[in-house]
Design a protein around this motif. Structure first.
Motif, PDB file in Angstrom:
ATOM      1  N   ARG A  68       0.903  -1.183   0.019  1.00  0.00           N
ATOM      2  CA  ARG A  68       0.055   0.031   0.040  1.00  0.00           C
ATOM      3  C   ARG A  68       0.897   1.341  -0.008  1.00  0.00           C
ATOM      4  O   ARG A  68       0.590   2.233  -0.614  1.00  0.00           O
ATOM      5  CB  ARG A  68      -0.768   0.012   1.245  1.00  0.00           C
ATOM      6  N   LEU A  69       1.896   1.314   0.840  1.00  0.00           N
ATOM      7  CA  LEU A  69       2.800   2.273   0.856  1.00  0.00           C
ATOM      8  C   LEU A  69       3.537   2.437  -0.405  1.00  0.00           C
ATOM      9  O   LEU A  69       3.753   3.822  -0.935  1.00  0.00           O
ATOM     10  CB  LEU A  69       3.894   2.320   1.915  1.00  0.00           C
ATOM     11  N   ALA A  70       3.808   1.394  -1.101  1.00  0.00           N
ATOM     12  CA  ALA A  70       4.582   1.260  -2.454  1.00  0.00           C
ATOM     13  C   ALA A  70       3.658   2.199  -3.523  1.00  0.00           C
ATOM     14  O   ALA A  70       4.002   3.058  -4.250  1.00  0.00           O
ATOM     15  CB  ALA A  70       4.931  -0.027  -3.000  1.00  0.00           C
ATOM     16  N   GLY A  74       4.349   5.387  -5.203  1.00  0.00           N
ATOM     17  CA  GLY A  74       4.707   5.222  -6.802  1.00  0.00           C
ATOM     18  C   GLY A  74       6.141   4.547  -6.558  1.00  0.00           C
ATOM     19  O   GLY A  74       6.888   5.000  -7.550  1.00  0.00           O
ATOM     20  N   VAL A  75       6.507   3.802  -5.640  1.00  0.00           N
ATOM     21  CA  VAL A  75       7.659   3.192  -5.735  1.00  0.00           C
ATOM     22  C   VAL A  75       7.782   1.581  -5.638  1.00  0.00           C
ATOM     23  O   VAL A  75       6.712   1.100  -5.320  1.00  0.00           O
ATOM     24  CB  VAL A  75       8.831   3.853  -4.510  1.00  0.00           C
ATOM     25  N   ASP A  76       8.615   0.867  -5.877  1.00  0.00           N
ATOM     26  CA  ASP A  76       8.604  -0.649  -5.785  1.00  0.00           C
ATOM     27  C   ASP A  76       8.643  -0.876  -4.564  1.00  0.00           C
ATOM     28  O   ASP A  76       9.337  -0.500  -3.564  1.00  0.00           O
ATOM     29  CB  ASP A  76       9.918  -0.925  -6.537  1.00  0.00           C
ATOM     30  N   PRO A  77       7.710  -1.984  -4.085  1.00  0.00           N
ATOM     31  CA  PRO A  77       7.672  -2.388  -2.639  1.00  0.00           C
ATOM     32  C   PRO A  77       9.023  -2.890  -2.224  1.00  0.00           C
ATOM     33  O   PRO A  77       9.213  -2.704  -0.845  1.00  0.00           O
ATOM     34  CB  PRO A  77       6.595  -3.673  -2.806  1.00  0.00           C
ATOM     35  N   ALA A  78       9.987  -3.180  -3.099  1.00  0.00           N
ATOM     36  CA  ALA A  78      11.155  -3.586  -2.416  1.00  0.00           C
ATOM     37  C   ALA A  78      12.122  -2.550  -2.064  1.00  0.00           C
ATOM     38  O   ALA A  78      12.835  -2.791  -1.114  1.00  0.00           O
ATOM     39  CB  ALA A  78      11.999  -4.180  -3.819  1.00  0.00           C
ATOM     40  N   ALA A 205      15.171  10.989  -3.361  1.00  0.00           N
ATOM     41  CA  ALA A 205      15.623   9.572  -2.984  1.00  0.00           C
ATOM     42  C   ALA A 205      15.671   8.734  -4.441  1.00  0.00           C
ATOM     43  O   ALA A 205      16.134   7.586  -4.672  1.00  0.00           O
ATOM     44  CB  ALA A 205      14.808   8.640  -1.929  1.00  0.00           C
ATOM     45  N   ALA A 206      14.587   9.093  -4.938  1.00  0.00           N
ATOM     46  CA  ALA A 206      14.200   8.644  -6.487  1.00  0.00           C
ATOM     47  C   ALA A 206      15.449   8.889  -7.361  1.00  0.00           C
ATOM     48  O   ALA A 206      15.723   8.117  -8.336  1.00  0.00           O
ATOM     49  CB  ALA A 206      12.803   9.205  -7.079  1.00  0.00           C
ATOM     50  N   VAL A 232      12.123   4.548   3.043  1.00  0.00           N
ATOM     51  CA  VAL A 232      12.122   4.124   1.476  1.00  0.00           C
ATOM     52  C   VAL A 232      13.625   4.451   1.141  1.00  0.00           C
ATOM     53  O   VAL A 232      14.141   5.624   1.346  1.00  0.00           O
ATOM     54  CB  VAL A 232      11.094   5.370   0.765  1.00  0.00           C
ATOM     55  N   ALA A 233      14.130   3.367   0.678  1.00  0.00           N
ATOM     56  CA  ALA A 233      15.471   3.373   0.437  1.00  0.00           C
ATOM     57  C   ALA A 233      15.787   2.192  -0.861  1.00  0.00           C
ATOM     58  O   ALA A 233      14.959   1.851  -1.424  1.00  0.00           O
ATOM     59  CB  ALA A 233      16.237   2.661   1.825  1.00  0.00           C
ATOM     60  N   PRO A 234      17.113   2.483  -1.026  1.00  0.00           N
ATOM     61  CA  PRO A 234      17.368   1.608  -2.360  1.00  0.00           C
ATOM     62  C   PRO A 234      17.181   0.166  -2.028  1.00  0.00           C
ATOM     63  O   PRO A 234      17.168  -0.189  -0.939  1.00  0.00           O
ATOM     64  CB  PRO A 234      18.921   1.792  -2.556  1.00  0.00           C
ATOM     65  N   PRO A 235      16.676  -0.893  -2.904  1.00  0.00           N
ATOM     66  CA  PRO A 235      16.473  -1.969  -2.637  1.00  0.00           C
ATOM     67  C   PRO A 235      17.378  -2.975  -1.742  1.00  0.00           C
ATOM     68  O   PRO A 235      16.790  -3.652  -0.606  1.00  0.00           O
ATOM     69  CB  PRO A 235      16.153  -2.807  -4.064  1.00  0.00           C
TER      70      PRO A 235
END
Ligand SMILES: Cc1ncc(COP(=O)(O)O)c(C=O)c1O
Length: 353
Positions: A68-70, A74-78, A205-206, A232-235
């Protein structure tokens, strides 16, 4: 009892203690940057339902909330790691990045958990003084980065001063930070920012692989007591944060409450705007009483009262308002309801100066 004493770490005494805002029966609490309103009714219903299954462990992977947060951002859940409050994630970041003796750089004064998590994680805490205007000194922070620095916290807006750095300043700073040093943009108060020059960390971060953003459900979403925040971080970093987490740290109740809160953001954000209005009123009335009040982009104000901080807090308490004093430095006062703010302003007005 006589016996062989357990051997605590030698450096444990050097750890600062986290001082929580006090709750005093009969007094208004403006000491912990909480919202004065309870969770929304729909959130309380979700909490009730989740509690019915309280005999079962929660979803260890926090799957639904992560998805849901992803979607929301608009980011990858990873790229998302959910934690037991964003303060837990601060600790996980140190655990995931620092070997003993590595350095964690942050402004001072800033969020009081930073030195605790750094030292508890066997890292060194490098405090960089704020500017005389109570703002992050980003140049000095970049200068403080060494070969041993693994992590820099930038609290934006800053707790406890409420001040924020703008996009130009932050980009100039980020350009000076080596690629292998992580910059953590702690945005616990993001929802209270009204100045468009203050950047949304998620956009940075994007773009940049060494930027991570922390957000929390404790403030705008009114869930401080339920303990849920996220990074929210790099995978690879998000996976590392999950890897060092205490298993099941995010309770089923917290997961359900956060999901329900995400269904009601318009309502929550409208109340944040109310807090921003109260902060503006506190700022202008305190200034007209002769107090120095740095511009705040958060739901609290900072009074740099120096040696009179503790005395001011005592006076406020005598007038039934609990504020947060940082002895010798200043006092932080959270926005409450209009009536609570009136009570506080009356106390500030009667403080002998
Ligand atoms: C800047 C900042 N970051 C993080 C937190 C921690 O929030 P929580 O652990 O409740 O998510 C706080 C709480 O006051 C804060 O002020």
């Amino acid at each position: 009892m006589v016996g062989v004493p357990v051997r605590l770490r030698d450096d444990l005494a050097a750890l600062p203690t986290y001082v929580a805002g006090r709750t005093v029966p009969g007094a208004v609490k403006l000491a912990s940057n909480e919202m004065p309103l309870p969770p929304l009714p729909a959130v309380l219903d979700a909490v009730d339902r989740a509690a019915q299954a309280g005999n079962r462990y929660p979803d260890i992977a926090v799957t639904t909330l992560t998805a849901r947060l992803a979607e929301h951002h608009g980011v990858d859940p990873a790229r998302i790691a959910v934690g037991c409050g964003s303060v837990a994630l601060c600790g996980q970041l140190v655990q995931a990045l620092c070997a003993p003796g590595d350095e964690v750089v942050f402004a001072w004064r800033s969020f009081e958990a930073y030195p605790i998590v750094a030292l508890a994680g066997h890292a060194r805490a490098v405090r960089v003084p704020l500017t005389p205007g109570h703002v992050h000194d980003l140049d000095a922070m970049a200068d403080a980065v060494t070969e041993r620095t693994r992590l820099v916290f930038v609290c934006n807006p800053n707790n406890p001063t409420g001040t924020a750095v703008d996009e130009d300043a932050l980009r100039t700073f980020l350009a000076r930070i080596p690629d292998d040093v992580l910059v953590v943009l702690d945005e616990a108060y993001r929802e209270f920012v009204s100045d468009p020059a203050v950047p949304d960390g998620l956009a940075l971060a994007a773009e940049l692989d060494n930027v991570c953003v922390l957000r929390t459900f404790s403030k705008a979403h009114r869930l401080a007591g339920l303990r849920v925040g996220y990074a929210v971080a790099p995978p690879e970093l998000a996976a590392a944060l999950r890897g060092v987490a205490v298993p099941f740290a995010v309770s089923a109740v917290a997961q359900a409450a956060a999901l329900a809160a995400l269904d009601h953001l318009d309502e929550l954000h409208a109340d944040c705007a109310g807090a921003v209005t109260e902060v503006a009123r506190m700022t202008s009335e305190l200034r007209s009483l002769g107090y120095e009040v740095p511009p705040s982009q958060s739901n609290f104000v900072w009074l740099p009262l120096g040696e009179r901080a503790a005395e001011f807090a005592e006076h406020a308490l005598e007038n039934k308002v609990v504020v947060r004093a940082f002895a010798g430095d200043g006092v932080r006062v959270s926005a409450g309801t209009a009536e609570e703010v009136d009570l506080f302003l009356a106390a500030a007005g009667s403080f002998p100066r």
